[in-house]
Design an enzyme around this catalytic site. Sequence first.
Site, PDB file in Angstrom:
ATOM      1  N   ASP A  98       0.840  -1.298  -0.047  1.00 28.67           N
ATOM      2  CA  ASP A  98       0.000   0.026  -0.127  1.00 28.67           C
ATOM      3  C   ASP A  98       1.042   1.180  -0.132  1.00 28.67           C
ATOM      4  O   ASP A  98       1.942   1.356   0.925  1.00 28.67           O
ATOM      5  CB  ASP A  98      -0.917  -0.037   1.219  1.00 28.67           C
ATOM      6  CG  ASP A  98      -1.940   1.160   1.414  1.00 28.67           C
ATOM      7  OD1 ASP A  98      -2.733   1.035   0.638  1.00 28.67           O
ATOM      8  OD2 ASP A  98      -1.627   2.460   1.884  1.00 28.67           O
TER       9      ASP A  98
ATOM     10  N   TYR B 127       2.933   9.996  -0.191  1.00 32.37           N
ATOM     11  CA  TYR B 127       4.051   9.194   0.772  1.00 32.37           C
ATOM     12  C   TYR B 127       5.350   9.414   0.385  1.00 32.37           C
ATOM     13  O   TYR B 127       6.520   9.622   1.237  1.00 32.37           O
ATOM     14  CB  TYR B 127       3.826   7.577   1.032  1.00 32.37           C
ATOM     15  CG  TYR B 127       2.455   7.436   1.588  1.00 32.37           C
ATOM     16  CD1 TYR B 127       1.525   8.267   2.052  1.00 32.37           C
ATOM     17  CD2 TYR B 127       2.042   6.025   1.609  1.00 32.37           C
ATOM     18  CE1 TYR B 127       0.298   7.795   2.860  1.00 32.37           C
ATOM     19  CE2 TYR B 127       0.966   5.506   2.216  1.00 32.37           C
ATOM     20  CZ  TYR B 127       0.090   6.446   2.673  1.00 32.37           C
ATOM     21  OH  TYR B 127      -1.359   6.056   3.171  1.00 32.37           O
TER      22      TYR B 127
ATOM     23  N   LYS C 121      -2.717   5.955  -4.436  1.00 33.53           N
ATOM     24  CA  LYS C 121      -4.079   7.028  -4.097  1.00 33.53           C
ATOM     25  C   LYS C 121      -3.673   8.258  -4.532  1.00 33.53           C
ATOM     26  O   LYS C 121      -2.443   8.885  -4.731  1.00 33.53           O
ATOM     27  CB  LYS C 121      -3.862   7.078  -2.532  1.00 33.53           C
ATOM     28  CG  LYS C 121      -3.764   5.760  -1.742  1.00 33.53           C
ATOM     29  CD  LYS C 121      -4.469   5.897  -0.190  1.00 33.53           C
ATOM     30  CE  LYS C 121      -3.807   4.575   0.488  1.00 33.53           C
ATOM     31  NZ  LYS C 121      -2.486   4.551   0.814  1.00 33.53           N
TER      32      LYS C 121
ATOM     33  N   HIS D  43      -7.821   9.308  -2.235  1.00 32.54           N
ATOM     34  CA  HIS D  43      -6.935   9.368  -0.966  1.00 32.54           C
ATOM     35  C   HIS D  43      -8.137   9.727   0.166  1.00 32.54           C
ATOM     36  O   HIS D  43      -8.139   9.622   1.258  1.00 32.54           O
ATOM     37  CB  HIS D  43      -5.863  10.066  -1.041  1.00 32.54           C
ATOM     38  CG  HIS D  43      -4.920   9.475   0.204  1.00 32.54           C
ATOM     39  ND1 HIS D  43      -3.430   9.648  -0.023  1.00 32.54           N
ATOM     40  CD2 HIS D  43      -4.984   9.194   1.465  1.00 32.54           C
ATOM     41  CE1 HIS D  43      -2.975   8.961   1.059  1.00 32.54           C
ATOM     42  NE2 HIS D  43      -3.820   8.758   1.805  1.00 32.54           N
TER      43      HIS D  43
END
Length: 293
Positions: free
Chosen positions: A52, A57, A82, A115
């Site tokens: 994931d 990120y 996402k 997201h």
Amino acid sequence: MVVAFGTPLPRTITLRNGVELPAVGLGTFRAQGDDARTAVLAALKVGLRHIDTASIYKNEGPIREALVASGVPRGEVFVTSKVSPYEQGAGRARTAVEGILERLGLEYLDLVLVHWPGVSRVAPDSPTNGLKRWETWTELERLYGEGRVRAIGVSNYEEAHVRELVRRAAVKPMVNQFEVHPRRQRMELRRLCAQEGIAVVSYASLGCSDLLSHPTVTRLAEEVGRSPAQLLLRWALQEGCAVIPKSIRPERISEWREEALLGPEWGLVPEQVAALRALEDGHKYCWDPAGVA
Ligand SMILES: NC(=O)c1ccc[n+]([C@@H]2O[C@H](COP(=O)([O-])OP(=O)(O)OC[C@H]3O[C@@H](n4cnc5c(N)ncnc54)[C@H](OP(=O)(O)O)[C@@H]3O)[C@@H](O)[C@H]2O)c1
């Protein structure tokens, strides 16, 4: 769906379009550089097949390197990403997914999620959020139609967001990823997802590490002879949720091997499930989408 003790838990959850989502994956939020590379390699080495990530990120480079270095064939790994609140809206969401694919070095994503129901730099109560997330969704529908993504879904969608999307969408969401753990079980949202055929991927299953030292958790972990992390993950899996715990440490990730979490040789009996369910107090460890219009 609640799975009883003594039943082997399913390795995958079948999404509404037949795509198989591995029930145990590795989370990568706050895993950067060498740590992200080490974590993903460790997860793939012990047999986990679900990673994931998210554009926000900022760890797609090391994840790409780990995917290549692992030697695991592309078709055997399920990669989720996402579209961030900075990337929502017509034109932008497609560009975002293309950027993700390029940075991860992939031809396709297994799952792409919206997201967050809100848009950055827009007030939470503004109707612009609804407009932009709808534009985003229609772009994901088109990418799905083109085969660039094998499944599409949402994350942090509350009941009203889910109902609105299901009513309008040509391709209904296949997944909703949100915070679930014994202190925040989201029974109503999970029921709605089940009714609508939306698989639940739970995040913060370990309470961002806080729940690992909760006295009820440590007592029950001792009772079943497993670690607190394994207990919490087994609880979520028995509740019918997929899990994506995060660690950068190979020895912790190794505890999350499918055979260690899913086997019929152990599990939580109804009294233990009830003891964990009794911890519900709505506590939230991560961001809260409740006020997003
Ligand atoms: N869609 C969203 O909005 C959203 C939001 C949050 C999270 N997520 C996803 O869900 C994943 C999991 O959530 P999360 O990372 O917030 O929380 P989590 O998995 O509940 O907890 C992760 C934390 O627990 C620590 N930890 C793991 N195993 C441990 C152990 N055995 N003993 C002590 N500490 C341990 C980790 O530290 P170490 O790394 O040092 O081991 C890390 O700090 C994320 O990584 C991300 O992929 C999605």
